[in-house]
Write a protein that holds these residues in place. Structure first.
Motif, short mmCIF file in Angstrom:
data_model
loop_
_atom_site.label_atom_id
_atom_site.label_comp_id
_atom_site.label_asym_id
_atom_site.label_seq_id
_atom_site.Cartn_x
_atom_site.Cartn_y
_atom_site.Cartn_z
N SER A 173 0.84 -1.19 0.00
CA SER A 173 0.00 0.00 0.00
C SER A 173 0.88 1.24 0.00
CB SER A 173 -0.91 0.01 1.23
OG SER A 173 -1.55 1.26 1.37
N LEU A 230 -5.25 3.70 -3.60
CA LEU A 230 -4.09 3.41 -4.45
C LEU A 230 -3.19 4.62 -4.63
CD1 LEU A 230 -6.13 1.60 -7.27
CD2 LEU A 230 -5.21 0.61 -5.16
N PHE A 277 -1.63 -6.29 -7.19
CA PHE A 277 -2.20 -4.98 -6.93
C PHE A 277 -3.73 -5.10 -6.88
CE2 PHE A 277 1.75 -4.60 -9.25
CZ PHE A 277 2.48 -3.70 -8.48
N GLU A 334 -5.92 -3.23 -8.13
CA GLU A 334 -6.52 -2.95 -9.43
C GLU A 334 -6.40 -4.12 -10.40
OE1 GLU A 334 -2.73 -0.31 -9.28
OE2 GLU A 334 -4.10 -1.32 -7.87
N ASP A 364 -10.82 0.13 -10.68
CA ASP A 364 -10.45 1.26 -9.82
C ASP A 364 -11.35 2.48 -10.01
OD1 ASP A 364 -9.57 2.19 -12.24
OD2 ASP A 364 -7.45 2.34 -11.69
#
Length: 354
Positions: free
Chosen positions: A39, A89, A129, A131, A136
């Motif tokens: 993160s 993100l 990730f 996404e 997203d």
């Protein structure tokens, strides 16, 4: 959680968060780390994710951005936070260092990872990730079960679908792109659907699936007017019950009340009763809708009335009986009617009372 890469036999089913490095270690059942998910935010793992849940919403308004991060309140009680998934993100927003947001961000990050169900879809990688698995552009609503338990009334998120739409959010589609929405100041205050209407499945369906759709102007008006039809059916039931009760009290009044009984079956009269007796609307919104309806009626050489309810009903009749006669200017005017109509029906559904 279940994640299996298509070119590996390892099955990932657990995870651990390393607060120092802001990294989730994704592990197999033997607690062997297979890959990581980092993160950019300094997530705070104070809150137990098992006390929370998340829901996805949509909002594609022009002014909506990763900075659209708000606390969500019901009756002055904070029940959660709402924010774009993109806010998890990035550090390029105002809440990147907010300690309260970072706790909710951790909860959201954890729950999103924990809900991954992917088998033989992705190639093996040492790092994944969010996404990779989630769009997203979505909005995340994180609900706090402990705070919700403090509310005086039972909480059902479906009762707040209209209020969320009023703020720009929808369960499907692109959100509410038509209303003028004042940007909240840190908090969004949600109001429940009127008690008399809670549990009306068709209202839920309209706001979850139909109203967020991209539709032609006539179809959109017809969709909105179905709300009026639902409400005037309740008006009829309420008026009829009162009529029967009055007769039971004074049977001799039947002759005097025969005109009111006749009015009950007239849709136009029930629409007028609906707006005058059963809902509380901002005068400005009523004036805007009334003026839009008047312009459309005048464009088509139709008689206009003194009241907004009467003019709205006349527009309904115009579209039902003479839609094929509408010119290009009329279609543009109908778009304006729809925008004003949407704002009015949302307030109606939140303020309706018998």
């Amino acid at each position: 959680m279940f994640l299996k890469f298509k070119d590996s036999e390892e099955e990932i089913c657990t995870m651990q968060y390393n607060a120092e490095d802001h990294v989730f270690f994704l592990q197999n059942k033997e607690n062997k780390t297979i890959c990581t998910c980092a993160s950019k935010l300094d997530l705070d793992s104070t809150y137990d994710p098992s006390h929370y849940e998340y829901l996805f919403l949509h909002n594609e308004r022009e002014e909506y951005s990763e900075n659209s991060i708000f606390q969500v309140c019901v009756s002055r009680q904070r029940i959660g936070w709402i924010f774009p998934l993109q806010a998890l993100l990035s550090t390029e927003h105002d809440y990147a260092e907010n300690p309260f947001f970072l706790r909710y961000a951790y909860v959201a990050f954890y729950l999103l990872l924990n809900n991954i169900q992917s088998k033989n879809e992705k190639e093996i990688s040492s790092e994944i990730f969010l996404e990779d698995f989630y769009d997203d552009s979505l909005t995340v609503l994180v609900l706090d079960h402990d705070n919700i338990a403090k509310l005086d009334e039972p909480f059902h998120i479906k009762d707040y679908t209209v209020s969320l739409y009023q703020q720009g959010y929808s369960w499907s589609g692109k959100g509410n792109l038509d209303s003028q929405i004042e940007k909240p100041d840190k908090k969004i205050h949600l109001k429940p659907l009127a008690k008399e209407l809670q549990g009306t499945t068709y209202i839920d369906t309209l706001f979850e699936k139909e109203i967020p759709k991209t539709q032609e102007a006539f179809a959109r008006f017809h969709t909105y007017y179905q709300i009026i039809e639902i409400l005037i059916s309740v008006v009829f039931e309420d008026k009829f019950k009162k009529f029967v009760n009055q007769l039971n009290t004074n049977t001799a009044s039947l002759f005097d009340q025969r005109d009111e009984l006749g009015n009950m079956v007239l849709e136009k009269q029930r629409v007028k009763w609906l707006f005058s007796e059963y809902v509380s609307l901002p005068q400005q919104d009523k004036n805007i809708l009334n003026e839009c309806c008047r312009k459309l009626l005048q464009e088509n050489q139709k008689k206009t009335g003194a009241e907004m309810a009467e003019n709205l009903y006349s527009v309904r009749c115009l579209l039902v009986h003479s839609m094929y006669m509408l010119n290009e200017d009329s279609h543009a005017l109908l778009d304006e009617v729809n925008k004003a109509f949407l704002d009015v029906i949302m307030d109606m559904l939140l303020t309706f009372r018998t």
